[in-house]
Enzyme design. Structure first.
Site, PDB file in Angstrom:
ATOM      1  N   SER A 136     -21.530  15.823  -7.876  1.00  0.00           N
ATOM      2  CA  SER A 136     -21.766  17.137  -8.470  1.00  0.00           C
ATOM      3  C   SER A 136     -21.312  17.092  -9.926  1.00  0.00           C
ATOM      4  CB  SER A 136     -20.965  18.194  -7.704  1.00  0.00           C
ATOM      5  OG  SER A 136     -20.902  19.411  -8.412  1.00  0.00           O
ATOM      6  N   TYR A 149     -12.837  21.360  -4.159  1.00  0.00           N
ATOM      7  CA  TYR A 149     -14.180  20.774  -4.174  1.00  0.00           C
ATOM      8  C   TYR A 149     -14.348  19.855  -5.382  1.00  0.00           C
ATOM      9  CZ  TYR A 149     -19.285  20.457  -4.012  1.00  0.00           C
ATOM     10  OH  TYR A 149     -20.583  19.992  -3.952  1.00  0.00           O
TER      11      TYR A 149
END
Length: 244
Positions: A136, A149
């Site tokens: 990501s 995350y």
């Protein structure tokens, strides 16, 4: 992107929905024999209805022992997409042990475990292979409530490089794809505030989030021989976000 993966066997984790599901379907359409792994049986059932012939494995990658047992019967794999992930969004000061352990267990530890099993099999068979880790842009920048995350994805960046270094002599390439926001069920958590979503989209030079097709095409490219000299890299699919 028209690529031919016939005669190759691909394992996709987190294949029940989102990026993983679309990747499994694209690989199947490109001739690969696909093993789709998910913890949600209903998603696997519907995937099999859409793509008869796909093999399915139902297991929670957060459970090391169950995963070890499930992977024992998977068989030879030539292509691996480590896509499974959870996004348990909490402010830094409110992060719980449960959220931390679950996030690192699924997002990072399972990548170690699944990749070890698959890579050992490639080496034993004496065949080249390609592994793509789905990361990501939060490996480089973060958003509110994404401390855990982002940490898992940042760690994945260095894991990808280390895997590429150590597995390269065995002709196994390892790369990551790092998308910006992709409109999936998981991303809806971070886009629940319409005003935040609008401002975030405006910060992308292309004034858009990543299209699912673009993300999947990037994964297929890195899996294919068309990226034969690419390993240890992170491919940004971010609509220019990190350039802004």
């Amino acid at each position: 992107m028209q690529l031919n993966f016939s005669s190759l066997r691909a394992l996709v984790t987190g294949a029940g929905q989102g990026i993983g599901r679309h990747t499994a379907k694209a690989l199947h359409a490109s001739g690969a024999r696909v093993v789709a792994l998910s913890r949600t049986r209903a998603n696997l059932v519907s995937l099999l209805e859409e793509c008869p012939g796909i093999e399915t494995v139902c297991v929670d990658l957060g459970d090391w022992e169950a995963t070890e047992q499930a992977l024992g019967g998977v068989g030879p794999v030539d292509l691996l997409v480590n896509n499974a992930a959870v996004a348990m969004l909490q402010p830094f000061l409110e992060v719980t042990k449960e959220a931390f352990d679950r996030s690192f267990g699924v997002n990072l530890r399972s990548v170690f475990q699944v990749s070890q099993v698959v890579a050992r099999g490639m080496i034993e068979r004496g065949v080249p292979g390609s592994i793509v880790n789905i990361s990501s842009i939060t490996a480089y920048v973060t958003f509110p409530n994404c401390a855990v995350y982002s940490s898992t994805k940042g760690a994945m960046t260095m894991l990808t490089k280390t895997m590429a270094l150590e597995l390269g002599p065995h002709k196994i390439r390892v790369n990551s794809v790092n998308p910006t926001v992709v409109l999936t069920a998981m991303s809806q958590q971070s886009l629940s505030d319409p005003e935040f979503a609008r401002k975030l989209k405006e910060q992308h030079p292309l004034k858009k989030f990543a299209d699912m097709e673009d993300v999947v095409n990037s994964i297929l490219f890195l899996l294919s021989d068309r990226s034969a000299s690419t390993s240890g890299s992170s491919l940004l699919v971010d609509a220019g976000y990190l350039a802004s």
